[in-house]
Design an enzyme around this catalytic site. Structure first.
Site, mmCIF file in Angstrom:
data_model
loop_
_atom_site.group_PDB
_atom_site.id
_atom_site.type_symbol
_atom_site.label_atom_id
_atom_site.label_comp_id
_atom_site.label_asym_id
_atom_site.label_seq_id
_atom_site.Cartn_x
_atom_site.Cartn_y
_atom_site.Cartn_z
ATOM 1 N N HIS A 178 29.396 52.793 61.826
ATOM 2 C CA HIS A 178 29.249 51.787 61.581
ATOM 3 C C HIS A 178 31.361 51.190 60.800
ATOM 4 O O HIS A 178 31.690 51.755 60.659
ATOM 5 C CB HIS A 178 29.271 51.205 60.759
ATOM 6 C CG HIS A 178 29.170 49.298 59.901
ATOM 7 N ND1 HIS A 178 28.392 48.450 60.858
ATOM 8 C CD2 HIS A 178 29.410 48.803 59.498
ATOM 9 C CE1 HIS A 178 28.524 47.077 60.345
ATOM 10 N NE2 HIS A 178 29.257 47.804 59.287
ATOM 11 N N CYS A 179 31.865 50.679 62.041
ATOM 12 C CA CYS A 179 33.438 49.971 61.637
ATOM 13 C C CYS A 179 33.492 48.678 60.640
ATOM 14 O O CYS A 179 33.000 47.743 61.678
ATOM 15 C CB CYS A 179 34.467 50.349 62.492
ATOM 16 S SG CYS A 179 36.079 50.067 62.729
#
Ligand SMILES: [Zn+2]
Ligand SMILES: [Zn+2]
Length: 345
Positions: A178-179
Site C-alpha cells: 500500500h503506497c
C-alpha cells in the site's frame, strides 16, 4: 561556515537514516527499537498527548487519506517553482540549450500523468464477480499461499499472491504494497503505472540535480571565482579553496544550493528504491512476497529475533519464468495476460 557544516551534516544524516531504515526494516531489530523508544516516551509525554499522537499516526498510515499526495504535490511544486523562478532564467542568460532546460518539464508532465493514473486505477480488487478468474491466474505454492484459504474480513477465497490491505480494507490480486504517496494499493492492474511513475520521478530528480550542479559549476567558471582571493578571520589573504567557494555559493544562492542538496538526497534514495523495484519486477516477486520470503530464509540469521511459525518450509519463488516473461506479465495490458492464461488452461 558553521552553518555549511551543519547543512552537510544534516544531508549526510538524512541519507544514512534512509539507508539504515531500508536495511533494518528487514529485521525485527527496528520494531524492537521503536517499541523501546515508545516506552521511554510514554514516561515523559502526558497520556492525552500520547492518545492524540496515536490517533494522528493511525489516521496518517492506517487509513486512506490524501496527506502524502498533497505533500508530494507541494514538494514537487516547490522544486519546480524554484527551478522556473531562478534557475531557468539564469541558465538562459548563460546560454544553456533550451532542449536541456525544458527536459525537467517534459519529465514532470509524464510523471504527473502516471502519478494520477496510479492513484485512480483499480489495483485489482477481488470481488465476488472476479474471484473465480483470479483464483486460476497463479499456482498455489502451499507455503506462502496455501489453497482454499479465505479472507476473514472480505469472506472471499484468497487467490495465490493476493493479500488483504488493512488500510483500504479490501483484498488485492498480486498485492505489492500500500503506497501512501499515491493513496492506493499497488497490485496487478496498476504496478506498471507505478513503475513508470517511479522511473520518471527518479529521472526528474536526477535531471534537476544535474542542471543545478551544471549551473553552479558554469557560474564559477564564467566568473573566474576560483582565481579570486579572500581575507580570513586573522586578516590574511587566502587563495580561493573549494570550501570557501561552496560557502560563497550558499550565501549568494541559498535557495538553489538548498534545493540541490534536497534533490541530491532524493536522487540517491529514489535510485536505490527504483533498483529494488526493478529487481522485484525482473524476478517476478512482489514486495509482500520478498519481505515474507526473506523472513523465512533468514530464520537462522542472528539479526532476526523471532522465528516465524506460519511458514516452516523455506519459500521458493515459483512464478519467475525468465526476465522477458516476467516483464511482459507486468507491462502487458492485464486483460491480454488473463486471456492468454485462460487459453493455456
Ligand atoms: Zn480481504
Ligand atoms: Zn491499500
Amino acid at each position: 561556515m558553521d552553518f555549511l557544516v551543519l547543512f552537510l551534516f544534516y544531508l549526510a544524516l538524512l541519507l544514512i537514516g534512509g539507508v539504515v531504515i531500508c536495511i533494518c526494516s528487514k529485521t525485527h531489530r527496528l520494531k524492537g527499537l521503536v517499541r523501546r523508544g515508545a516506552q521511554i516516551f510514554s514516561y515523559i509525554i502526558p497520556e492525552c498527548l500520547q492518545r492524540a499522537m496515536r490517533r494522528f499516526l493511525h489516521y496518517l498510515f492506517h487509513s486512506r487519506n490524501y496527506t502524502f499526495v498533497i505533500l508530494h504535490l507541494v514538494l514537487q511544486g516547490m522544486v519546480y517553482g524554484e527551478y522556473t523562478w531562478e534557475i531557468f532564467g539564469y541558465c538562459q542568460e548563460l546560454e544553456f540549450s533550451l532542449y536541456y532546460l525544458l527536459l525537467p518539464y517534459l519529465l514532470l508532465i509524464v510523471n504527473l500523468f502516471f502519478f494520477t493514473v496510479t492513484c485512480i486505477t483499480n489495483p485489482a480488487i477481488i470481488t465476488k464477480a472476479n474471484e473465480l478468474l483470479f483464483l486460476q491466474v497463479y499456482e498455489f505454492d502451499e507455503v506462502m499461499f496455501p489453497k482454499n484459504m479465505k479472507c476473514s474480513t472480505c469472506d472471499l477465497r484468497k487467490p495465490a499472491r493476493s493479500k488483504h490491505c488493512g488500510v483500504c480494507n479490501w483484498c488485492v490480486h498480486r498485492f505489492d504494497h500500500h503506497c501512501v504517496w499515491v493513496n492506493n494499493c499497488i497490485g496487478a492492474w496498476n504496478i506498471r503505472y507505478f513503475l513508470i511513475y517511479l522511473l520518471t520521478l527518479t529521472a526528474s530528480a536526477v535531471t534537476m540535480a544535474i542542471v543545478c550542479t551544471t549551473f553552479l559549476v558554469h557560474l564559477v567558471l564564467v566568473s573566474d571565482l576560483y582565481e579570486e582571493a579572500y581575507i580570513d578571520d586573522l586578516g590574511h589573504f587566502q587563495a580561493m579553496d573549494t570550501v570557501f567557494l561552496v560557502e560563497y555559493l550558499f550565501l549568494s544562492f541559498p535557495r538553489i544550493v538548498f534545493m540541490l542538496g534536497f534533490v541530491m538526497v532524493l536522487s540517491f534514495l529514489l535510485c536505490g528504491y527504483l533498483c529494488f523495484a526493478l529487481y522485484l519486477a525482473a524476478t517476478n516477486q512482489t514486495t509482500n512476497e520478498w519481505y515474507r520470503g526473506n523472513w523465512t530464509r533468514c530464520q537462522h540469521c542472528p539479526l532476526v529475533a523471532r522465528v516465524p511459525s506460519a511458514m516452516p518450509q523455506a519459500y521458493q519463488n515459483i512464478h519467475s519464468h525468465g526476465l522477458w516473461s516476467n516483464l511482459r506479465e507486468i507491462f502487458l495490458p492485464a486483460f491480454l495476460h488473463y486471456e492468454r492464461k485462460k487459453k493455456e488452461w
